[in-house]
Write a protein that holds these residues in place. Structure first.
Motif, PDB file in Angstrom:
ATOM      1  N   ASP A 173       4.609   9.609  -8.576  1.00 31.67           N
ATOM      2  CA  ASP A 173       3.365  10.188  -8.078  1.00 31.67           C
ATOM      3  C   ASP A 173       3.316  11.687  -8.324  1.00 31.67           C
ATOM      4  O   ASP A 173       2.237  12.248  -8.601  1.00 31.67           O
ATOM      5  CB  ASP A 173       3.240   9.896  -6.579  1.00 31.67           C
ATOM      6  N   PRO A 187       0.065  11.629 -10.927  1.00 32.74           N
ATOM      7  CA  PRO A 187      -0.754  11.255  -9.771  1.00 32.74           C
ATOM      8  C   PRO A 187      -2.007  10.471 -10.145  1.00 32.74           C
ATOM      9  O   PRO A 187      -2.407   9.547  -9.414  1.00 32.74           O
ATOM     10  CB  PRO A 187      -1.102  12.606  -9.133  1.00 32.74           C
ATOM     11  N   MET A 199      -1.063   6.880 -10.957  1.00 29.44           N
ATOM     12  CA  MET A 199      -0.648   6.179  -9.742  1.00 29.44           C
ATOM     13  C   MET A 199      -1.866   5.810  -8.886  1.00 29.44           C
ATOM     14  O   MET A 199      -1.958   4.701  -8.361  1.00 29.44           O
ATOM     15  CB  MET A 199       0.305   7.064  -8.936  1.00 29.44           C
ATOM     16  N   GLU A 200      -2.809   6.753  -8.778  1.00 27.91           N
ATOM     17  CA  GLU A 200      -4.003   6.476  -7.986  1.00 27.91           C
ATOM     18  C   GLU A 200      -4.810   5.337  -8.613  1.00 27.91           C
ATOM     19  O   GLU A 200      -5.285   4.434  -7.904  1.00 27.91           O
ATOM     20  CB  GLU A 200      -4.872   7.733  -7.875  1.00 27.91           C
ATOM     21  N   TYR A 247      -4.877   4.411  -1.725  1.00 27.98           N
ATOM     22  CA  TYR A 247      -3.918   5.321  -2.345  1.00 27.98           C
ATOM     23  C   TYR A 247      -3.568   6.491  -1.430  1.00 27.98           C
ATOM     24  O   TYR A 247      -2.403   6.883  -1.326  1.00 27.98           O
ATOM     25  CB  TYR A 247      -4.499   5.842  -3.660  1.00 27.98           C
ATOM     26  N   LYS A 253       0.137   7.582  -0.089  1.00 23.36           N
ATOM     27  CA  LYS A 253       0.755   8.884  -0.326  1.00 23.36           C
ATOM     28  C   LYS A 253       1.354   9.476   0.955  1.00 23.36           C
ATOM     29  O   LYS A 253       2.360  10.196   0.903  1.00 23.36           O
ATOM     30  CB  LYS A 253      -0.265   9.870  -0.912  1.00 23.36           C
TER      31      LYS A 253
END
Length: 291
Positions: free
Chosen positions: A52, A56, A59-60, A71, A75
């Motif tokens: 992440d 990022p 990943m999102e 998401y 986090k």
């Protein structure tokens, strides 16, 4: 205190020592297993954290579109890799040294900067580089040759090694348990030898018999054999019935049981030094050869 009472107390204390040690050992090894499972779970979180931190957006997108999960909520549960990694590594490397020693050097190599490294590439970029924010560029345009994202494969390999420990931990702990138990039995047998040297022959034979009985019991438990009575004779019969030992081995243990009975029950005569020596040496042989 007469000799009969003394023998009973000797046997009582040896048995108590076995019980206390077995409980402590089981608790310790169960804790090791729990620690490895915890490190594996923490490894998942660290792996997600480093991914992440470097990617990022990807990943999102993955969490939102593929996993259909929140998401932002995900986090919140992630650690900061740089602060959480060092405690994880310190504990993990210690356990790997014990439980999977063949992979210990690999695990360390993935973390430490290689000695004598002439240049940093994506292939030799390690986690220590990541922790020190190492970025290598080349050319007029400062193109990144190796940066923090190159540490992800290194950590993935470390995580996979922890996974390998988790997959083999039962057999590893069994090996450790056997070594500890063997060491304890050897120590008790040394006590029997010392008693014999001091002419306490009956007591020496009782202690040697307890060691033999405990070893046979452990064999039955490891092989998941149903134990009804825990005497040397009964355990010997159970092992022969299940073809764990052959007839010569069965006969040898039977003779040792007879010598032990002289020490425990036969008050018409004292055991001879040669008989105690045979009992101690025979027990030692069984411990070393019958598993």
């Amino acid at each position: 205190m007469n000799s009969q009472k003394a023998e009973r107390w000797k046997k009582y204390f040896v048995v108590e020592a076995f019980i206390i040690f077995a409980v402590a050992m089981k608790n310790d090894l169960d804790q090791v297993k729990a620690d490895v499972k915890r490190l594996h779970t923490q490894g998942v979180n660290l792996l997600n954290a480093i991914r992440d931190e470097q990617f990022p957006e990807q990943m999102e997108q993955h969490f939102t579109n593929v996993l259909k999960k929140d998401y932002q909520e995900f986090k919140k549960g992630l650690p900061v890799f740089k602060s959480a990694y060092q405690p994880w590594y310190s504990e993990a490397v210690s356990l790997i040294r014990i439980l999977l020693p063949l992979r210990h050097n690999d695990f360390v190599r993935l973390y430490e900067k290689p000695k004598g490294r002439q240049e940093i590439t994506r292939e030799n970029y390690v986690i220590e580089d990541y922790l020190s924010d190492t970025v290598v560029t080349a050319g007029f345009d400062k193109k990144v040759v190796a940066g923090p994202d190159a540490a992800i494969p290194a950590f993935e390999q470390q995580y996979n090694i922890i996974g390998a420990v988790l997959n083999t931990i039962d057999s590893s702990l069994l090996d450790i348990r056997r070594e500890i138990q063997a060491g304890l039995l050897d120590a008790e047998l040394d006590k029997a030898t010392l008693l014999a040297k001091n002419k306490l022959l009956r007591a020496a034979g009782v202690v040697a018999g307890i060691v033999l009985e405990k070893h046979l019991e452990q064999i039955c438990e490891r092989r998941q054999l149903k134990i009804t009575r825990k005497t040397i004779t009964d355990l010997n019969e159970l092992l022969k019935k299940n073809e764990v030992i052959d007839f010569p081995g069965y006969r040898h243990i039977s003779l040792l049981a007879e010598l032990n009975q002289i020490c425990i029950q036969n008050k018409k005569r004292e055991p001879e030094l040669s008989e105690i020596a045979d009992l101690i040496n025979g027990t030692d042989k069984v411990i070393k050869t019958v598993f």
